[in-house]
Design a protein around this motif. Sequence first.
Motif, PDB file in Angstrom:
ATOM      1  N   TYR A  66      -2.718 -10.466  66.269  1.00 22.50           N
ATOM      2  CA  TYR A  66      -1.685 -11.438  65.922  1.00 22.50           C
ATOM      3  C   TYR A  66      -0.847 -10.854  64.786  1.00 22.50           C
ATOM      4  O   TYR A  66      -1.376 -10.409  63.767  1.00 22.50           O
ATOM      5  CB  TYR A  66      -2.315 -12.757  65.486  1.00 22.50           C
ATOM      6  N   VAL A  67       0.462 -10.868  64.988  1.00 23.16           N
ATOM      7  CA  VAL A  67       1.373 -10.211  64.053  1.00 23.16           C
ATOM      8  C   VAL A  67       2.369 -11.227  63.492  1.00 23.16           C
ATOM      9  O   VAL A  67       2.963 -12.009  64.246  1.00 23.16           O
ATOM     10  CB  VAL A  67       2.127  -9.053  64.741  1.00 23.16           C
ATOM     11  N   MET A  68       2.539 -11.210  62.183  1.00 23.38           N
ATOM     12  CA  MET A  68       3.616 -11.948  61.536  1.00 23.38           C
ATOM     13  C   MET A  68       4.763 -10.964  61.350  1.00 23.38           C
ATOM     14  O   MET A  68       4.632  -9.967  60.630  1.00 23.38           O
ATOM     15  CB  MET A  68       3.153 -12.496  60.183  1.00 23.38           C
ATOM     16  N   ALA A  69       5.880 -11.221  62.020  1.00 23.31           N
ATOM     17  CA  ALA A  69       6.992 -10.273  62.020  1.00 23.31           C
ATOM     18  C   ALA A  69       8.207 -10.873  61.334  1.00 23.31           C
ATOM     19  O   ALA A  69       8.438 -12.092  61.368  1.00 23.31           O
ATOM     20  CB  ALA A  69       7.349  -9.867  63.448  1.00 23.31           C
ATOM     21  N   ASP A  70       8.992 -10.015  60.715  1.00 28.93           N
ATOM     22  CA  ASP A  70      10.192 -10.428  60.006  1.00 28.93           C
ATOM     23  C   ASP A  70      11.222 -11.001  60.980  1.00 28.93           C
ATOM     24  O   ASP A  70      11.468 -10.449  62.051  1.00 28.93           O
ATOM     25  CB  ASP A  70      10.786  -9.228  59.267  1.00 28.93           C
ATOM     26  N   GLY A  71      11.814 -12.154  60.589  1.00 29.79           N
ATOM     27  CA  GLY A  71      12.863 -12.751  61.400  1.00 29.79           C
ATOM     28  C   GLY A  71      12.386 -13.512  62.613  1.00 29.79           C
ATOM     29  O   GLY A  71      13.201 -13.944  63.431  1.00 29.79           O
ATOM     30  N   VAL A  72      11.085 -13.720  62.749  1.00 28.65           N
ATOM     31  CA  VAL A  72      10.533 -14.449  63.901  1.00 28.65           C
ATOM     32  C   VAL A  72      10.261 -15.890  63.488  1.00 28.65           C
ATOM     33  O   VAL A  72       9.471 -16.143  62.569  1.00 28.65           O
ATOM     34  CB  VAL A  72       9.243 -13.784  64.415  1.00 28.65           C
ATOM     35  N   PHE A  73      10.914 -16.839  64.173  1.00 25.66           N
ATOM     36  CA  PHE A  73      10.756 -18.262  63.870  1.00 25.66           C
ATOM     37  C   PHE A  73       9.918 -18.980  64.927  1.00 25.66           C
ATOM     38  O   PHE A  73       9.730 -20.190  64.848  1.00 25.66           O
ATOM     39  CB  PHE A  73      12.131 -18.928  63.785  1.00 25.66           C
ATOM     40  N   ASP A  74       9.429 -18.248  65.923  1.00 25.55           N
ATOM     41  CA  ASP A  74       8.677 -18.862  67.022  1.00 25.55           C
ATOM     42  C   ASP A  74       7.176 -18.838  66.793  1.00 25.55           C
ATOM     43  O   ASP A  74       6.408 -19.174  67.691  1.00 25.55           O
ATOM     44  CB  ASP A  74       8.996 -18.143  68.337  1.00 25.55           C
ATOM     45  N   GLY A  75       6.741 -18.420  65.615  1.00 25.33           N
ATOM     46  CA  GLY A  75       5.316 -18.358  65.327  1.00 25.33           C
ATOM     47  C   GLY A  75       4.841 -16.918  65.236  1.00 25.33           C
ATOM     48  O   GLY A  75       5.618 -15.982  65.038  1.00 25.33           O
ATOM     49  N   PHE A  76       3.547 -16.735  65.404  1.00 20.04           N
ATOM     50  CA  PHE A  76       2.968 -15.403  65.377  1.00 20.04           C
ATOM     51  C   PHE A  76       3.069 -14.753  66.757  1.00 20.04           C
ATOM     52  O   PHE A  76       2.975 -15.434  67.785  1.00 20.04           O
ATOM     53  CB  PHE A  76       1.504 -15.459  64.941  1.00 20.04           C
ATOM     54  N   MET A  77       3.211 -13.446  66.778  1.00 25.93           N
ATOM     55  CA  MET A  77       3.274 -12.696  68.026  1.00 25.93           C
ATOM     56  C   MET A  77       1.852 -12.299  68.419  1.00 25.93           C
ATOM     57  O   MET A  77       1.120 -11.709  67.623  1.00 25.93           O
ATOM     58  CB  MET A  77       4.146 -11.455  67.866  1.00 25.93           C
ATOM     59  N   GLU A  78       1.457 -12.638  69.641  1.00 26.45           N
ATOM     60  CA  GLU A  78       0.105 -12.323  70.122  1.00 26.45           C
ATOM     61  C   GLU A  78       0.165 -11.137  71.072  1.00 26.45           C
ATOM     62  O   GLU A  78       0.974 -11.102  71.998  1.00 26.45           O
ATOM     63  CB  GLU A  78      -0.503 -13.534  70.828  1.00 26.45           C
TER      64      GLU A  78
END
Length: 472
Positions: A169-181
């Motif tokens: 699970y990644v917290m990415a800059d500029g992502v407002f949809d949650g964490f990337m799985e």
Amino acid sequence: MIIIILVIGTEVNTVQAANQTASYNYSFWGESVHAPAAYYPTRLVDGEGLGVGMLNSPTDFHVSEDNMIYMLDTGNDRIVVLDEEFQLVETIQSFDKEGELETFSNPRGLFVTMENDIFIADTDNRRVVHLDEDLNLVKIIDDPQSELINENFVFQPLNVVVDNANRVYVMADGVFDGFMEFNVDGYFTTFIGANRVQVDPIEYLWKRFATREQRSQMLMFVPTEFTSMDINEDGFIYATNGDGSDDAIKKLNSRGDDILRREGYFNPIGDVRYTTAVGPSRLIDIDVTDSEIYSVLDARRGRIFTYNGDGHLMYVFGGIGNQLGEFHTPVAIERLGDDFLVLDRELGEITVFETTEYGRTLNEAVRSYERGDEESAFELYQEAVHMNANLEFAYAGIGKALLRKEEFNDAMHNFEQSLDQANYSKAFLLYRNEILRDYFSIIMTGIMVLAVLLVFLRIYLKKIRRKRVASI
């Protein structure tokens, strides 16, 4: 009533808690009350003392299962590894990729699995690097592709955690949809846990009447970004969004649903009362330990707030300043056993905190209750109350322990002390049922005897009436 008190305290009062670094807690009524110190600072650890030169803007660190400390020295593009005695083990500055040495560029987050695999959020290289225990490259996660992702999206990972199934699970800059799985092979699968949109009613109303040109210059109603993440042994992700909302802390299940319990006097948000000039707590890091205990770091005041699984504030420590135990720019927190580590980006150092007797007692009380040891929980909560009479939620802990022991009357008394209406009602119902059960046979016998007496009385009265009629 509570909401009114909160608003008044937030906007008007300059309370002691907003200006002190001494330990405190909050009462049921939202008042800041004195509390014994749960932790005290014991030492500082910096790069020069470790023999690796000055640390340059470190941003993250992680304590592994075997108590190794992996510190991300971001400005120097390296990972500094320490043992539990804070002795240097090694520095990681590169890895081999198909025969060529690769380096990191502005890495911002890292995570170490139970197998000591290392995941590095290599931000400016736009990738997540997965190394095994021997620092061999396992895989690189970069340039995620999906219909869910905008074609102009630039992948800049800021933080990363891994669950027991090796999902990343990644917290990415500029992502407002949650964490990337990402799945075990490193392929993007979905977003989870998007924050709710925060809408200002006045701004929304203004937009309804504004022209198209005016609307184009206004802020969009978009969800806020997360500011940190951690994962517990059961695979639940704990996260902060730092926007000062009532759900600034979340606990996400595998579907991305927020299942954090908020049964304390106030939602877990950091400081409940504060001056308008400083504003609410900005939570920028979270650390979760065993027994559902979790801690968050407030960047504005440099304070660490720790909560139990029900959302009750256990203790507060830290602050901004120049003394030992205070920070300049705190960015990350971790636990080493029961000790606390706080990473300061500007000063390039770790402050080590050890527990006081009060802190140890409170920690063990919560742990005892969570593992079902009611006797220990009862005794430890009692000890905590003797050390801190202002710790109202401890009475709720005592009450819950008594509830499990089926001592309902005493549980009611303690829930009354903690102003816990829900559990008081539960204890009252169980106590009433217990009384009815214990005296059921006596009550039923009494009812039957009374019924028989009523029958005989009725027969007797009828006979008297007949005699009177016959005599007439």
